[in-house]
Design a protein around this motif. Structure first.
Motif, PDB file in Angstrom:
ATOM      1  N   CYS A 201       0.831  -1.214   0.000  1.00 14.27           N
ATOM      2  CA  CYS A 201       0.000   0.000   0.000  1.00 14.27           C
ATOM      3  C   CYS A 201       0.863   1.261   0.000  1.00 14.27           C
ATOM      4  O   CYS A 201       0.342   2.374   0.055  1.00 14.27           O
ATOM      5  CB  CYS A 201      -0.939   0.004   1.203  1.00 14.27           C
TER       6      CYS A 201
ATOM      7  N   LEU B 116       2.161  -0.461   7.592  1.00  9.03           N
ATOM      8  CA  LEU B 116       0.882  -1.120   7.247  1.00  9.03           C
ATOM      9  C   LEU B 116       1.125  -2.407   6.463  1.00  9.03           C
ATOM     10  O   LEU B 116       0.412  -3.400   6.650  1.00  9.03           O
ATOM     11  CB  LEU B 116      -0.014  -0.169   6.452  1.00  9.03           C
TER      12      LEU B 116
ATOM     13  N   VAL C 158      -5.108   0.297   0.963  1.00  9.38           N
ATOM     14  CA  VAL C 158      -5.402  -0.154  -0.397  1.00  9.38           C
ATOM     15  C   VAL C 158      -4.063  -0.361  -1.110  1.00  9.38           C
ATOM     16  O   VAL C 158      -3.171   0.503  -1.021  1.00  9.38           O
ATOM     17  CB  VAL C 158      -6.260   0.912  -1.132  1.00  9.38           C
TER      18      VAL C 158
ATOM     19  N   PHE D 148      -4.403  -0.401  -6.872  1.00  5.86           N
ATOM     20  CA  PHE D 148      -5.869  -0.295  -6.839  1.00  5.86           C
ATOM     21  C   PHE D 148      -6.354   1.030  -6.258  1.00  5.86           C
ATOM     22  O   PHE D 148      -7.545   1.226  -6.050  1.00  5.86           O
ATOM     23  CB  PHE D 148      -6.463  -1.462  -6.037  1.00  5.86           C
ATOM     24  N   LYS D 149      -5.426   1.949  -5.965  1.00  2.00           N
ATOM     25  CA  LYS D 149      -5.838   3.227  -5.359  1.00  2.00           C
ATOM     26  C   LYS D 149      -6.639   4.076  -6.340  1.00  2.00           C
ATOM     27  O   LYS D 149      -6.453   3.973  -7.554  1.00  2.00           O
ATOM     28  CB  LYS D 149      -4.607   3.999  -4.883  1.00  2.00           C
ATOM     29  N   GLY D 150      -7.498   4.906  -5.784  1.00  2.00           N
ATOM     30  CA  GLY D 150      -8.255   5.849  -6.606  1.00  2.00           C
ATOM     31  C   GLY D 150      -9.408   5.239  -7.382  1.00  2.00           C
ATOM     32  O   GLY D 150      -9.961   5.850  -8.278  1.00  2.00           O
ATOM     33  N   LYS D 151      -9.780   3.993  -7.031  1.00  2.00           N
ATOM     34  CA  LYS D 151     -10.897   3.330  -7.717  1.00  2.00           C
ATOM     35  C   LYS D 151     -12.140   3.231  -6.834  1.00  2.00           C
ATOM     36  O   LYS D 151     -13.076   2.507  -7.142  1.00  2.00           O
ATOM     37  CB  LYS D 151     -10.489   1.909  -8.130  1.00  2.00           C
ATOM     38  N   GLY D 152     -12.093   3.889  -5.684  1.00  2.00           N
ATOM     39  CA  GLY D 152     -13.248   3.827  -4.787  1.00  2.00           C
ATOM     40  C   GLY D 152     -13.179   2.684  -3.786  1.00  2.00           C
ATOM     41  O   GLY D 152     -14.121   2.453  -3.024  1.00  2.00           O
TER      42      GLY D 152
ATOM     43  N   GLY E 248     -11.082   2.247  -1.129  1.00  2.00           N
ATOM     44  CA  GLY E 248     -10.974   2.708   0.258  1.00  2.00           C
ATOM     45  C   GLY E 248     -12.345   3.079   0.800  1.00  2.00           C
ATOM     46  O   GLY E 248     -12.722   2.678   1.915  1.00  2.00           O
ATOM     47  N   ALA E 249     -13.115   3.808  -0.006  1.00  2.00           N
ATOM     48  CA  ALA E 249     -14.465   4.197   0.409  1.00  2.00           C
ATOM     49  C   ALA E 249     -15.361   2.973   0.573  1.00  2.00           C
ATOM     50  O   ALA E 249     -16.158   2.900   1.513  1.00  2.00           O
ATOM     51  CB  ALA E 249     -15.064   5.150  -0.627  1.00  2.00           C
TER      52      ALA E 249
ATOM     53  N   ASP F 206      -8.155   5.518  13.659  1.00  2.00           N
ATOM     54  CA  ASP F 206      -6.840   6.101  13.951  1.00  2.00           C
ATOM     55  C   ASP F 206      -6.188   6.391  12.615  1.00  2.00           C
ATOM     56  O   ASP F 206      -5.739   5.465  11.938  1.00  2.00           O
ATOM     57  CB  ASP F 206      -5.980   5.113  14.744  1.00  2.00           C
TER      58      ASP F 206
ATOM     59  N   GLN G 223      -2.810  13.237   5.934  1.00  4.87           N
ATOM     60  CA  GLN G 223      -3.429  12.859   4.648  1.00  4.87           C
ATOM     61  C   GLN G 223      -4.534  11.812   4.857  1.00  4.87           C
ATOM     62  O   GLN G 223      -5.596  11.873   4.241  1.00  4.87           O
ATOM     63  CB  GLN G 223      -2.345  12.291   3.734  1.00  4.87           C
TER      64      GLN G 223
ATOM     65  N   PHE H 117      -8.779  11.943   4.371  1.00  7.37           N
ATOM     66  CA  PHE H 117      -9.635  10.928   3.737  1.00  7.37           C
ATOM     67  C   PHE H 117     -10.882  10.694   4.612  1.00  7.37           C
ATOM     68  O   PHE H 117     -12.004  10.671   4.118  1.00  7.37           O
ATOM     69  CB  PHE H 117      -8.844   9.630   3.541  1.00  7.37           C
ATOM     70  N   TYR H 118     -10.664  10.548   5.911  1.00  5.39           N
ATOM     71  CA  TYR H 118     -11.800  10.288   6.800  1.00  5.39           C
ATOM     72  C   TYR H 118     -12.716  11.505   6.916  1.00  5.39           C
ATOM     73  O   TYR H 118     -13.941  11.364   6.932  1.00  5.39           O
ATOM     74  CB  TYR H 118     -11.298   9.843   8.183  1.00  5.39           C
TER      75      TYR H 118
ATOM     76  N   HIS I  69     -13.231  13.652   4.633  1.00  5.54           N
ATOM     77  CA  HIS I  69     -13.957  13.667   3.357  1.00  5.54           C
ATOM     78  C   HIS I  69     -15.217  12.808   3.455  1.00  5.54           C
ATOM     79  O   HIS I  69     -16.214  13.065   2.778  1.00  5.54           O
ATOM     80  CB  HIS I  69     -13.032  13.137   2.257  1.00  5.54           C
ATOM     81  N   HIS I  70     -15.165  11.780   4.304  1.00  7.83           N
ATOM     82  CA  HIS I  70     -16.312  10.884   4.457  1.00  7.83           C
ATOM     83  C   HIS I  70     -17.147  11.209   5.694  1.00  7.83           C
ATOM     84  O   HIS I  70     -17.914  10.371   6.163  1.00  7.83           O
ATOM     85  CB  HIS I  70     -15.828   9.430   4.486  1.00  7.83           C
TER      86      HIS I  70
HETATM   87  C1  LIG Z   1      -6.328   6.410   2.210  1.00 11.24           C
HETATM   88  C2  LIG Z   1      -6.661   5.237   1.265  1.00 11.24           C
HETATM   89  C3  LIG Z   1      -7.197   4.064   2.104  1.00 11.24           C
HETATM   90  C4  LIG Z   1      -7.726   5.713   0.250  1.00 11.24           C
HETATM   91  O1  LIG Z   1      -8.097   4.610  -0.567  1.00 11.24           O
HETATM   92  P1  LIG Z   1      -8.481   4.793  -2.126  1.00 11.24           P
HETATM   93  O2  LIG Z   1      -9.081   3.505  -2.585  1.00 11.24           O
HETATM   94  O3  LIG Z   1      -7.313   5.291  -2.892  1.00 11.24           O
HETATM   95  O4  LIG Z   1      -9.565   5.974  -2.057  1.00 11.24           O
HETATM   96  P2  LIG Z   1     -10.941   5.998  -2.847  1.00 11.24           P
HETATM   97  O5  LIG Z   1     -10.685   5.821  -4.309  1.00 11.24           O
HETATM   98  O6  LIG Z   1     -11.903   5.049  -2.221  1.00 11.24           O
HETATM   99  O7  LIG Z   1     -11.413   7.495  -2.556  1.00 11.24           O
HETATM  100  C5  LIG Z   1     -12.771   7.753  -2.252  1.00 11.24           C
HETATM  101  C6  LIG Z   1     -12.970   9.219  -2.096  1.00 11.24           C
HETATM  102  O8  LIG Z   1     -12.067   9.723  -1.078  1.00 11.24           O
HETATM  103  C7  LIG Z   1     -11.280  10.798  -1.609  1.00 11.24           C
HETATM  104  N1  LIG Z   1      -9.938  10.702  -1.050  1.00 11.24           N
HETATM  105  C8  LIG Z   1      -9.026   9.719  -1.228  1.00 11.24           C
HETATM  106  N2  LIG Z   1      -7.895   9.964  -0.510  1.00 11.24           N
HETATM  107  C9  LIG Z   1      -8.127  11.168   0.101  1.00 11.24           C
HETATM  108  C10 LIG Z   1      -7.341  11.970   0.983  1.00 11.24           C
HETATM  109  N3  LIG Z   1      -6.125  11.601   1.394  1.00 11.24           N
HETATM  110  N4  LIG Z   1      -7.886  13.125   1.428  1.00 11.24           N
HETATM  111  C11 LIG Z   1      -9.132  13.521   1.047  1.00 11.24           C
HETATM  112  N5  LIG Z   1      -9.918  12.788   0.225  1.00 11.24           N
HETATM  113  C12 LIG Z   1      -9.417  11.635  -0.240  1.00 11.24           C
HETATM  114  C13 LIG Z   1     -11.282  10.563  -3.129  1.00 11.24           C
HETATM  115  O9  LIG Z   1     -11.044  11.760  -3.818  1.00 11.24           O
HETATM  116  C14 LIG Z   1     -12.699  10.038  -3.346  1.00 11.24           C
HETATM  117  O10 LIG Z   1     -13.600  11.119  -3.331  1.00 11.24           O
HETATM  118  P3  LIG Z   1     -15.031  11.085  -4.111  1.00 11.24           P
HETATM  119  O11 LIG Z   1     -15.718   9.800  -3.721  1.00 11.24           O
HETATM  120  O12 LIG Z   1     -15.741  12.281  -3.624  1.00 11.24           O
HETATM  121  O13 LIG Z   1     -14.685  11.094  -5.561  1.00 11.24           O
HETATM  122  C15 LIG Z   1      -5.403   4.793   0.447  1.00 11.24           C
HETATM  123  O14 LIG Z   1      -4.871   5.905  -0.214  1.00 11.24           O
HETATM  124  C16 LIG Z   1      -4.299   4.128   1.262  1.00 11.24           C
HETATM  125  O15 LIG Z   1      -4.281   2.915   1.422  1.00 11.24           O
HETATM  126  N6  LIG Z   1      -3.328   4.930   1.782  1.00 11.24           N
HETATM  127  C17 LIG Z   1      -2.182   4.410   2.539  1.00 11.24           C
HETATM  128  C18 LIG Z   1      -2.595   3.925   3.892  1.00 11.24           C
HETATM  129  C19 LIG Z   1      -3.418   4.944   4.674  1.00 11.24           C
HETATM  130  O16 LIG Z   1      -3.144   6.133   4.678  1.00 11.24           O
HETATM  131  N7  LIG Z   1      -4.456   4.446   5.377  1.00 11.24           N
HETATM  132  C20 LIG Z   1      -5.363   5.303   6.126  1.00 11.24           C
HETATM  133  C21 LIG Z   1      -5.597   4.918   7.532  1.00 11.24           C
HETATM  134  S1  LIG Z   1      -4.247   4.428   8.540  1.00 11.24           S
END
Ligand SMILES: CC(C)(COP(=O)(O)OP(=O)(O)OC[C@H]1O[C@@H](n2cnc3c(N)ncnc32)[C@H](O)[C@@H]1OP(=O)(O)O)[C@@H](O)C(=O)NCCC(=O)NCCS
Length: 170
Positions: A21, A26, A96, A100-104, A106-107, A130, A135, A139-140, A142-143
């Motif tokens: 990832c 991780l 992720v 496979f990143k950026g394909k939805g 993680g969401a 946590d 960054q 992501f969280y 954003h959700h």
């Molecule tokens: C963070 C992570 C889990 C996101 O997974 P992903 O599959 O790439 O993200 P998705 O494609 O599901 O993104 C879904 C939405 O979140 C948004 N998003 C993704 N990463 C984001 C970030 N860092 N900040 C804000 N928004 C973000 C996307 O733009 C998308 O928005 P939309 O649905 O409005 O178009 C992934 O980048 C990852 O594995 N990172 C490394 C490990 C990590 O940081 N884990 C987090 C917890 S410890």
């Protein structure tokens, strides 16, 4: 989510050896430690599997937890009973694979964790996460997750408010 994935509990049959990832801690946890933690019942792990190929595209871990009410914002605690803490499900890790990143995905895994928490017969007020860095916290947020008092990297989402996220997944 564009690629077809299924999300299921991790078993010894899943090949974790090539998962990457982009975060060493991780990756290491998933490759070397998660099965031991699961065996000891200190965490559960779910994986996203690419249909047909069987490749592991992502994972998350969840365990039961609690949130001290003093960590919750005032506008939330005002609506809660006067207990010292509220029950929660903690998502300790979410990752992720790079390809496979950026394909939805993680969401989708986040939605899966919320759905499992909502369906459980044991009550939990919120999903708490946590974030490993700012960054991840973004992501969280954003959700819809909200930071706990005094800790921008620990965030929560009341399970009663997860309808919109689940509708996007289904
Ligand atoms: C963070 C992570 C889990 C996101 O997974 P992903 O599959 O790439 O993200 P998705 O494609 O599901 O993104 C879904 C939405 O979140 C948004 N998003 C993704 N990463 C984001 C970030 N860092 N900040 C804000 N928004 C973000 C996307 O733009 C998308 O928005 P939309 O649905 O409005 O178009 C992934 O980048 C990852 O594995 N990172 C490394 C490990 C990590 O940081 N884990 C987090 C917890 S410890």
């Amino acid at each position: 989510m564009s690629a077809p994935f299924r999300i299921e509990a991790l078993t010894p049959q899943h090949d974790r050896s090539t998962f990457d990832c982009g975060s060493d801690p991780l990756n290491r946890y998933f490759r070397q430690q998660v099965t031991q933690d699961a065996r000891r019942r200190v965490t559960a792990c779910f994986v996203a599997v690419e249909q047909g190929k069987g490749v592991l595209a992502g994972y998350y871990t969840v365990a039961s937890s609690s949130i001290p009410v003093t960590d919750l914002p005032d506008e939330v605690t005002r609506k809660l009973p006067r207990y010292p803490s509220v029950p929660a499900v903690r998502m300790g890790r979410l990752a992720v694979d790079r390809q496979f990143k950026g394909k939805g995905l993680g969401a989708a895994m986040l939605a899966d964790a919320l759905e499992r928490s909502l369906k459980a017969e044991i009550a939990a007020y919120a999903l708490v996460v946590d974030a490993k860095d700012e960054q991840a916290a973004a992501f969280y947020r954003h959700h819809g997750f909200i930071a706990l008092n005094d800790n921008r990297l620990a965030l929560f989402l009341p399970l009663a408010t997860t309808k919109e996220l689940l509708e996007r997944k289904n």
